[in-house]
Design an enzyme around this catalytic site. Structure first.
Site, PDB file in Angstrom:
ATOM      1  N   LYS A  28       1.896   2.055   0.805  1.00 57.59           N
ATOM      2  CA  LYS A  28       0.665   1.276   0.965  1.00 57.59           C
ATOM      3  C   LYS A  28       0.402   0.354  -0.229  1.00 57.59           C
ATOM      4  O   LYS A  28      -0.043  -0.782  -0.047  1.00 57.59           O
ATOM      5  CB  LYS A  28      -0.531   2.186   1.204  1.00 57.59           C
ATOM      6  CG  LYS A  28      -0.998   3.002   0.010  1.00 57.59           C
ATOM      7  CD  LYS A  28      -2.231   3.808   0.330  1.00 57.59           C
ATOM      8  CE  LYS A  28      -2.674   4.625  -0.877  1.00 57.59           C
ATOM      9  NZ  LYS A  28      -3.099   3.800  -2.015  1.00 57.59           N
ATOM     10  N   THR A  29       0.676   0.839  -1.452  1.00 60.22           N
ATOM     11  CA  THR A  29       0.441   0.003  -2.636  1.00 60.22           C
ATOM     12  C   THR A  29       1.351  -1.218  -2.614  1.00 60.22           C
ATOM     13  O   THR A  29       0.946  -2.327  -2.969  1.00 60.22           O
ATOM     14  CB  THR A  29       0.661   0.818  -3.931  1.00 60.22           C
ATOM     15  OG1 THR A  29      -0.144   1.991  -3.885  1.00 60.22           O
ATOM     16  CG2 THR A  29       0.272   0.008  -5.154  1.00 60.22           C
ATOM     17  N   ASP A 212      -8.420  -0.459  -0.790  1.00 60.51           N
ATOM     18  CA  ASP A 212      -7.438   0.624  -0.841  1.00 60.51           C
ATOM     19  C   ASP A 212      -8.149   1.959  -0.614  1.00 60.51           C
ATOM     20  O   ASP A 212      -9.330   2.104  -0.933  1.00 60.51           O
ATOM     21  CB  ASP A 212      -6.767   0.596  -2.218  1.00 60.51           C
ATOM     22  CG  ASP A 212      -5.603   1.569  -2.325  1.00 60.51           C
ATOM     23  OD1 ASP A 212      -5.091   2.004  -1.282  1.00 60.51           O
ATOM     24  OD2 ASP A 212      -5.220   1.888  -3.462  1.00 60.51           O
ATOM     25  N   GLU A 213      -7.435   2.944  -0.085  1.00 56.60           N
ATOM     26  CA  GLU A 213      -7.976   4.296   0.153  1.00 56.60           C
ATOM     27  C   GLU A 213      -9.279   4.231   0.952  1.00 56.60           C
ATOM     28  O   GLU A 213     -10.277   4.873   0.615  1.00 56.60           O
ATOM     29  CB  GLU A 213      -8.201   5.032  -1.180  1.00 56.60           C
ATOM     30  CG  GLU A 213      -6.977   5.179  -2.052  1.00 56.60           C
ATOM     31  CD  GLU A 213      -5.966   6.198  -1.545  1.00 56.60           C
ATOM     32  OE1 GLU A 213      -6.136   6.687  -0.405  1.00 56.60           O
ATOM     33  OE2 GLU A 213      -5.010   6.495  -2.274  1.00 56.60           O
ATOM     34  N   GLN A 243      -5.722  11.917   5.182  1.00 56.54           N
ATOM     35  CA  GLN A 243      -5.813  12.245   3.756  1.00 56.54           C
ATOM     36  C   GLN A 243      -7.241  12.108   3.226  1.00 56.54           C
ATOM     37  O   GLN A 243      -7.450  11.939   2.026  1.00 56.54           O
ATOM     38  CB  GLN A 243      -4.867  11.351   2.952  1.00 56.54           C
ATOM     39  CG  GLN A 243      -3.401  11.584   3.278  1.00 56.54           C
ATOM     40  CD  GLN A 243      -2.486  10.844   2.322  1.00 56.54           C
ATOM     41  OE1 GLN A 243      -2.293  11.222   1.172  1.00 56.54           O
ATOM     42  NE2 GLN A 243      -1.897   9.757   2.805  1.00 56.54           N
ATOM     43  N   ARG A 600       3.198  15.923  -0.817  1.00 61.94           N
ATOM     44  CA  ARG A 600       3.557  15.574  -2.211  1.00 61.94           C
ATOM     45  C   ARG A 600       5.022  15.925  -2.467  1.00 61.94           C
ATOM     46  O   ARG A 600       5.627  15.423  -3.413  1.00 61.94           O
ATOM     47  CB  ARG A 600       2.717  16.372  -3.229  1.00 61.94           C
ATOM     48  CG  ARG A 600       1.208  16.189  -3.219  1.00 61.94           C
ATOM     49  CD  ARG A 600       0.753  14.775  -3.193  1.00 61.94           C
ATOM     50  NE  ARG A 600       0.520  14.331  -1.824  1.00 61.94           N
ATOM     51  CZ  ARG A 600       0.439  13.065  -1.437  1.00 61.94           C
ATOM     52  NH1 ARG A 600       0.605  12.106  -2.308  1.00 61.94           N
ATOM     53  NH2 ARG A 600       0.209  12.742  -0.173  1.00 61.94           N
TER      54      ARG A 600
END
Length: 653
Positions: A28-29, A212-213, A243, A600
């Protein structure tokens, strides 16, 4: 930066509202950075009209650093890349005249809130009540409820008490010219709701908005987004409802579902290819999260290898559980050329690390524990920042009360209470009343002399802060003999050394911010204090140690990180999911939290459980977490199957 087809579509979709559902590890970044580059280099957008909002300073800084490879410094400086709260602050400062606020206002972080509420409520030792009250005040502000609104609907005695404390809290902030973090979102939003001219001016200024997020937004942040945009605006929101793990901070997944209703032209792009984890880990994570209701269905997949089975490790008690984890790590590090830093151990609550630390010390396993204590929350840093706050804002009653007797000036709490009482009566600040002749009527002459000396010194260093701001902290530290006081107060050599190192680290950082750099423009003291206070909004700013150490942290702290091998410990009912979530029927967020922990892991995933735990000195038999039985059985390797058939059967129902 090479992109897959879905990522490229996400980057090139620049007209109208767009929601990118970016699964864990899907890049995503990379998409956000490429989209900013695409807008400026290929679509001729003015950098100053592109706004990118994140939830942590760390994320904002990472975006800026990665953009350096593709845009010049001048362009990057013009783009607004900041946290939501920093952007809200920017709006407040720009519209300060309309808001009728004094421009030298101070900011409260959560620690300041707790300290103030201890005084207001007189519940100094009831930590849980104070935390509940902070959450309640935040909830009311996010709903735009004033103290008067809350008083009208309060029914139970606790609701009435909380409403009363909210009113006192707000009065204190208003009198002291202080804003808290929720104000940084609520004040701009309310301004836009009430003033359409200002709202349209900001909408015109923002030609492209990226967030973002997005799944972490609160209801008030969503309202702010709506105020900054309209149904035809060009914007991209990047997030993952699977998330969303911060409901206790006001985040709501409802914001994702509201988008389609409020923006009928919304285009949804799903990024489902994971570049981090082996296939088996993703299969298990997908199966787990499928138990949650979900408006936008998605399924992570990987082109990496499938990987070994997920190990379920079982111990008779917490100590055996920790011993088995230690044995596994030692064995793999000695035979598989794996390093300690490749491992992360994730847990639901910080208390779970204690036994791990004990066993790791015994077995000589190096570890780094992420305790989330921000540098800016340390007592010595809070002291010095309070001095700076008082210099900038003499009406900051909280800062005045904090530093008046720190270090000790023999001005006690009784004196401070008298100052406060008189200040309230006269409707002026503590600082102002301390200089007023009337103070002589309530305090001894010797005490008045000490206070006059303090006030005169504050006025002197306030002038110095204007003429020589870079030296101000060094002068404060010297004048109050802070090092000497710390040595007497802390006593232990290691603590003294660490604290003195911290205060000079702070001083050097202030000097560098005042000077500025190629990347950051020079800042004044007010901007510096604000920047430092805002860093405490989110507590996961500290990145894991680069040393060869096993990383120990909470599941919440692990978000955004990745590790070769991950242990999720304490997989039992009442721990994960935790007892509060079970009682409040909030299992869905606990499932998302477990999903975050699982994703993770890159290569290996271990889930651990123990049959008995010690709680309040009592030995308790535990039931395995329902989440263990929501995973695909064929992908698990149970170390030993001792569970009763009935127990497994009940979990599967």
């Amino acid at each position: 930066m090479p992109l897959n087809d879905i990522q490229e579509n996400a980057v090139k979709l620049i007209y109208g509202p767009c929601l990118i559902l970016a699964g864990a590890g899907s890049g995503k970044t990379k998409v956000i950075i490429n989209k900013i580059i695409y807008l400026i280099k290929y679509c001729q957008y003015e950098p100053k009209n592109v706004i990118a909002l994140t939830f942590t300073n760390k994320a904002a800084h990472e975006i800026k650093l990665r953009l350096l490879k593709y845009l010049n410094i001048s362009q990057i400086k013009q783009i607004v890349i900041s946290t939501f709260h920093s952007f809200g602050l920017k709006i407040i400062k720009k519209e300060i005249d309309f808001l009728k606020l004094d421009s030298n206002f101070s900011l409260f972080d959560e620690k300041d809130q707790i300290t103030l509420l201890k005084k207001i409520t007189n519940h100094k030792n009831d930590t849980q009540l104070l935390k509940n009250l902070v959450c309640m005040i935040s909830y009311w502000k996010n709903k735009f409820y004033t103290p008067a609104d809350v008083e009208l609907v309060s029914k139970s005695s606790q609701e009435k008490d909380f409403a009363y404390f909210y009113k006192k809290y707000e009065n204190y902030l208003n009198e002291s010219n202080i804003l808290d973090f929720d104000d940084l979102i609520c004040i701009p939003t309310l301004l836009f709701k009430r003033n359409k001219i200002i709202k349209k001016r900001w909408q015109k200024k923002i030609t492209y908005l990226l967030i973002d997020e997005y799944q972490d937004t609160s209801s008030s942040q969503y309202e702010l987004i709506k105020m900054l945009t309209n149904v035809n605006s060009n914007f991209t929101l990047v997030g993952d409802d699977d998330q969303s793990i911060y409901s206790w901070r006001g985040a709501t997944t409802q914001n994702i579902f509201l988008l389609k209703k409020d923006f009928p032209n919304l285009k949804v792009i799903k990024m489902e290819q994971n570049y981090r984890s082996y296939g088996r880990i993703l299969k298990a994570a997908n199966k787990l999260i499928s138990y949650n209701p979900n408006y936008f269905k998605k399924k992570l997949f990987s082109k990496l290898k499938y990987g070994n089975k997920i190990n379920v490790i079982i111990g008779k008690n917490e100590e055996v559980e920790a011993e088995k984890i230690a044995e596994k790590i030692i064995f793999q590090c000695s035979t598989d050329k794996i390093q300690y830093k490749d491992y992360a151990i994730l847990y639901r609550g910080n208390y779970q690390s204690q036994i791990l630390e004990k066993i790791f010390l015994k077995r000589n396993i190096p570890y780094n524990i992420s305790n989330n204590l921000s540098f800016f929350s340390r007592p010595e840093i809070k002291d010095l920042l309070s001095y700076l706050r008082l210099i900038i804002n003499h009406n900051d009653n909280y800062a005045f009360a904090k530093v008046l007797n720190t270090p000790c000036r023999r001005i006690g709490i009784t004196t401070l209470n008298k100052i406060e009482k008189l200040a309230i009566k006269r409707k002026i600040s503590f600082f102002q009343i301390s200089s007023d002749p009337e103070i002589k009527n309530v305090l001894r002459v010797s005490t008045v002399n000490k206070i006059n000396e303090f006030i005169s010194w504050i006025k002197k260093i306030t002038l110095l802060a204007i003429s020589k701001p870079s030296n101000i902290l060094d002068v404060i530290i010297h004048d109050i003999e802070y090092e000497s006081w710390l040595s007497k107060f802390l006593k232990e050599p290691e603590k003294i050394k660490a604290s003195i190192n911290n205060i000079y680290m702070l001083s050097n950082w202030v000097k560098s911010l005042i000077k500025g750099s190629n990347f950051e423009k020079p800042m004044n003291l007010l901007e510096i204090i604000t920047k430092m206070t805002l860093r405490d909004i989110i507590n996961n700013e500290k990145k894991p140690s680069d040393a060869n150490e096993v990383q120990l942290m909470t599941l919440h702290s692990s978000k955004g990180l990745e590790f070769s091998s991950v242990f999720i410990i304490g997989m039992s009912e009442g721990v994960l999911p935790n007892v509060k979530s079970i009682n409040e029927n909030n299992i869905e967020e606990e499932r998302r939290l477990t999903y975050v922990g699982m994703t993770r892991a890159k290569k290996q995933l271990f889930l651990t459980y123990c049959q008995t735990r010690i709680k309040y000195g009592q030995k308790l038999f535990t039931v395995p977490s329902r989440f263990l039985f929501e995973l695909p059985e064929e992908d698990l390797h149970w170390e030993q199957k001792f569970f009763l058939t009935n127990s497994i059967g009940n979990r599967k129902k």
